[in-house]
Design a protein around this motif. Sequence first.
Motif, PDB file in Angstrom:
ATOM      1  N   ILE A 142      26.750 -15.657  -7.599  1.00 17.86           N
ATOM      2  CA  ILE A 142      25.948 -16.757  -8.351  1.00 17.86           C
ATOM      3  C   ILE A 142      24.732 -16.927  -7.486  1.00 17.86           C
ATOM      4  CG2 ILE A 142      25.759 -18.955  -9.434  1.00 17.86           C
ATOM      5  CD1 ILE A 142      28.961 -18.720  -9.717  1.00 17.86           C
ATOM      6  N   LYS A 143      23.477 -16.704  -8.134  1.00 17.35           N
ATOM      7  CA  LYS A 143      22.215 -17.065  -7.373  1.00 17.35           C
ATOM      8  C   LYS A 143      22.122 -18.572  -7.392  1.00 17.35           C
ATOM      9  CE  LYS A 143      21.509 -12.677  -7.648  1.00 17.35           C
ATOM     10  NZ  LYS A 143      22.032 -11.909  -6.455  1.00 17.35           N
ATOM     11  N   GLU A 144      21.763 -18.807  -5.830  1.00 16.52           N
ATOM     12  CA  GLU A 144      21.367 -20.097  -5.380  1.00 16.52           C
ATOM     13  C   GLU A 144      20.059 -20.502  -5.619  1.00 16.52           C
ATOM     14  OE1 GLU A 144      23.099 -21.497  -1.680  1.00 16.52           O
ATOM     15  OE2 GLU A 144      24.332 -19.620  -1.550  1.00 16.52           O
ATOM     16  N   LEU A 145      19.793 -21.550  -6.157  1.00 18.35           N
ATOM     17  CA  LEU A 145      18.287 -21.867  -6.763  1.00 18.35           C
ATOM     18  C   LEU A 145      17.750 -23.315  -6.310  1.00 18.35           C
ATOM     19  CD1 LEU A 145      18.798 -21.052 -10.405  1.00 18.35           C
ATOM     20  CD2 LEU A 145      17.911 -19.570  -8.916  1.00 18.35           C
ATOM     21  N   LYS A 146      16.570 -23.424  -6.262  1.00 19.73           N
ATOM     22  CA  LYS A 146      16.084 -24.723  -6.074  1.00 19.73           C
ATOM     23  C   LYS A 146      15.858 -25.452  -7.516  1.00 19.73           C
ATOM     24  CE  LYS A 146      12.698 -25.431  -2.725  1.00 19.73           C
ATOM     25  NZ  LYS A 146      11.675 -25.513  -2.240  1.00 19.73           N
ATOM     26  N   LEU A 147      16.264 -26.505  -7.946  1.00 17.57           N
ATOM     27  CA  LEU A 147      16.299 -26.979  -9.123  1.00 17.57           C
ATOM     28  C   LEU A 147      15.798 -28.492  -8.896  1.00 17.57           C
ATOM     29  CD1 LEU A 147      19.634 -25.902 -10.383  1.00 17.57           C
ATOM     30  CD2 LEU A 147      17.474 -24.938 -11.142  1.00 17.57           C
ATOM     31  N   GLU A 148      15.026 -29.019  -9.861  1.00 15.34           N
ATOM     32  CA  GLU A 148      14.684 -30.309 -10.192  1.00 15.34           C
ATOM     33  C   GLU A 148      14.947 -31.224 -11.206  1.00 15.34           C
ATOM     34  OE1 GLU A 148      10.253 -32.434  -9.677  1.00 15.34           O
ATOM     35  OE2 GLU A 148      10.561 -30.347  -9.657  1.00 15.34           O
ATOM     36  N   LYS A 149      15.454 -32.537 -10.814  1.00 14.25           N
ATOM     37  CA  LYS A 149      15.914 -33.321 -11.798  1.00 14.25           C
ATOM     38  C   LYS A 149      15.743 -34.835 -11.201  1.00 14.25           C
ATOM     39  CE  LYS A 149      20.001 -34.536 -14.881  1.00 14.25           C
ATOM     40  NZ  LYS A 149      21.307 -34.472 -14.784  1.00 14.25           N
ATOM     41  N   ASP A 150      15.244 -35.651 -11.954  1.00 15.87           N
ATOM     42  CA  ASP A 150      14.891 -37.101 -11.887  1.00 15.87           C
ATOM     43  C   ASP A 150      14.312 -37.358 -10.630  1.00 15.87           C
ATOM     44  OD1 ASP A 150      16.556 -37.795 -14.113  1.00 15.87           O
ATOM     45  OD2 ASP A 150      18.343 -37.783 -13.081  1.00 15.87           O
ATOM     46  N   LYS A 151      12.924 -36.642 -10.448  1.00 14.12           N
ATOM     47  CA  LYS A 151      12.233 -36.590  -9.368  1.00 14.12           C
ATOM     48  C   LYS A 151      13.116 -36.383  -8.057  1.00 14.12           C
ATOM     49  CE  LYS A 151       9.303 -40.397 -11.537  1.00 14.12           C
ATOM     50  NZ  LYS A 151       8.775 -41.739 -11.205  1.00 14.12           N
ATOM     51  N   ARG A 152      13.953 -35.543  -8.262  1.00 13.33           N
ATOM     52  CA  ARG A 152      14.727 -35.325  -6.881  1.00 13.33           C
ATOM     53  C   ARG A 152      14.778 -33.456  -7.024  1.00 13.33           C
ATOM     54  NH1 ARG A 152      20.339 -38.006  -6.766  1.00 13.33           N
ATOM     55  NH2 ARG A 152      19.763 -38.245  -8.831  1.00 13.33           N
ATOM     56  N   VAL A 153      14.784 -33.015  -5.820  1.00 12.69           N
ATOM     57  CA  VAL A 153      14.681 -31.309  -5.722  1.00 12.69           C
ATOM     58  C   VAL A 153      16.122 -30.919  -5.212  1.00 12.69           C
ATOM     59  CG1 VAL A 153      13.840 -29.290  -4.836  1.00 12.69           C
ATOM     60  CG2 VAL A 153      12.281 -31.288  -5.381  1.00 12.69           C
ATOM     61  N   PHE A 154      16.893 -30.349  -5.695  1.00 11.85           N
ATOM     62  CA  PHE A 154      18.213 -29.931  -5.250  1.00 11.85           C
ATOM     63  C   PHE A 154      17.997 -28.405  -4.813  1.00 11.85           C
ATOM     64  CE2 PHE A 154      19.078 -33.075  -8.300  1.00 11.85           C
ATOM     65  CZ  PHE A 154      19.985 -33.750  -7.724  1.00 11.85           C
ATOM     66  N   ASN A 155      18.033 -28.315  -3.422  1.00 14.53           N
ATOM     67  CA  ASN A 155      18.152 -26.715  -2.724  1.00 14.53           C
ATOM     68  C   ASN A 155      19.328 -26.199  -2.623  1.00 14.53           C
ATOM     69  OD1 ASN A 155      15.037 -26.883  -1.730  1.00 14.53           O
ATOM     70  ND2 ASN A 155      16.006 -28.798  -1.488  1.00 14.53           N
ATOM     71  N   HIS A 156      19.437 -24.813  -2.944  1.00 13.92           N
ATOM     72  CA  HIS A 156      20.686 -23.910  -2.623  1.00 13.92           C
ATOM     73  C   HIS A 156      21.638 -24.404  -3.830  1.00 13.92           C
ATOM     74  CE1 HIS A 156      19.086 -22.026   0.712  1.00 13.92           C
ATOM     75  NE2 HIS A 156      18.360 -22.940   1.208  1.00 13.92           N
TER      76      HIS A 156
END
Length: 353
Positions: A142-156
Amino acid sequence: MEREPMRIREGYLVKKGSMFNTWKPMWVVLLEDGIEFYKRKADNSPKGMIPLKGSSIHSPCQDFGKRMFVFKLTVAKQQDHFFQAAYLEERDAWVRDIKKAIHRIDGGQRFARKSTRKSIRLPETINLSALYLSMKDPEKGIKELKLEKDKRVFNHCFTGTCVIDWLVSSSSVRNRKEGLLLASSLLSEGYLQPAGDTSKAAAEGLSDTSFLDLSDAYYYFPDSGFFCEGYSSDDDVVLKEEFRGTIVKQGCLLKQGHRRKNWKVRKFVLRDDPAYLHYYDPAGGEEPLGAIHLRGCVVTAVEDMPDTKKYDVDNILFEIITANEIHYYLQAASSTERTEWIKAIQSVARTGK
């Protein structure tokens, strides 16, 4: 009707993971015939169960030099389980009661409680450890990504939908329904961790399933480089409602920053309703720099710090692990003061709102 095992002792302890050298707060319940541990006190189903028949307990346990007040429980199959208490008296009380429970079942009482694996009807042929390694494969996993939600950025991290897609495409399951069952098991056993409010709420039992097959439900591997951006410098949000209640304890402590890992002197104020530990600039100012929500937290003494310069800090460091598993490291002026802070925080964490 078979009598339910009596609860002998219960409370928060820090437990070492079975697969990785990670320590997490758990609500631990000592029964007559075994130990159940839950992610949170309010959970209805345990994350795991440890039978006491044929077990032995070892205290003090010196396997982990950086952690104090650790005890080890070795079960009949020679598997070791490690727990950390907050201070000496608490550790000794747990060890004393566990010894009594083991002694009582030496006569041959059968430990017949269902395991986590059986409770979700997971086939015995599935090897979660091997599956986890396949999921983490750099090429085919599974590829780890940088995702954004509710003005927050989730890394890995990655979405719940990505997990189910991978399980189906790798022929680990026949359909998405089976994938949801398997992913829930991976989450329950700690191979996956929830990131963000949506997935955390589901993991806490606020949804029909603990794992969500959704594109806005985020998860991550526990030994990855996951971190979240978008909060204040210390990942804290201070609300006006946090300033109710009585001040239980206050004073200056050294606090390690979350990102730069540097130490700064902060004035701390411990309130009991709600259960918050606010910290301020010691030079003055009415507005706090941040707050640590203590409800459901675990606080323990530690020997030295990870990822930071070694200081002469023998017997004065302690760690707070919040209910959502944020780690705070603090340094007192003396071992006596550290014990006072630990006991005060423990008391507020158990009784505050």
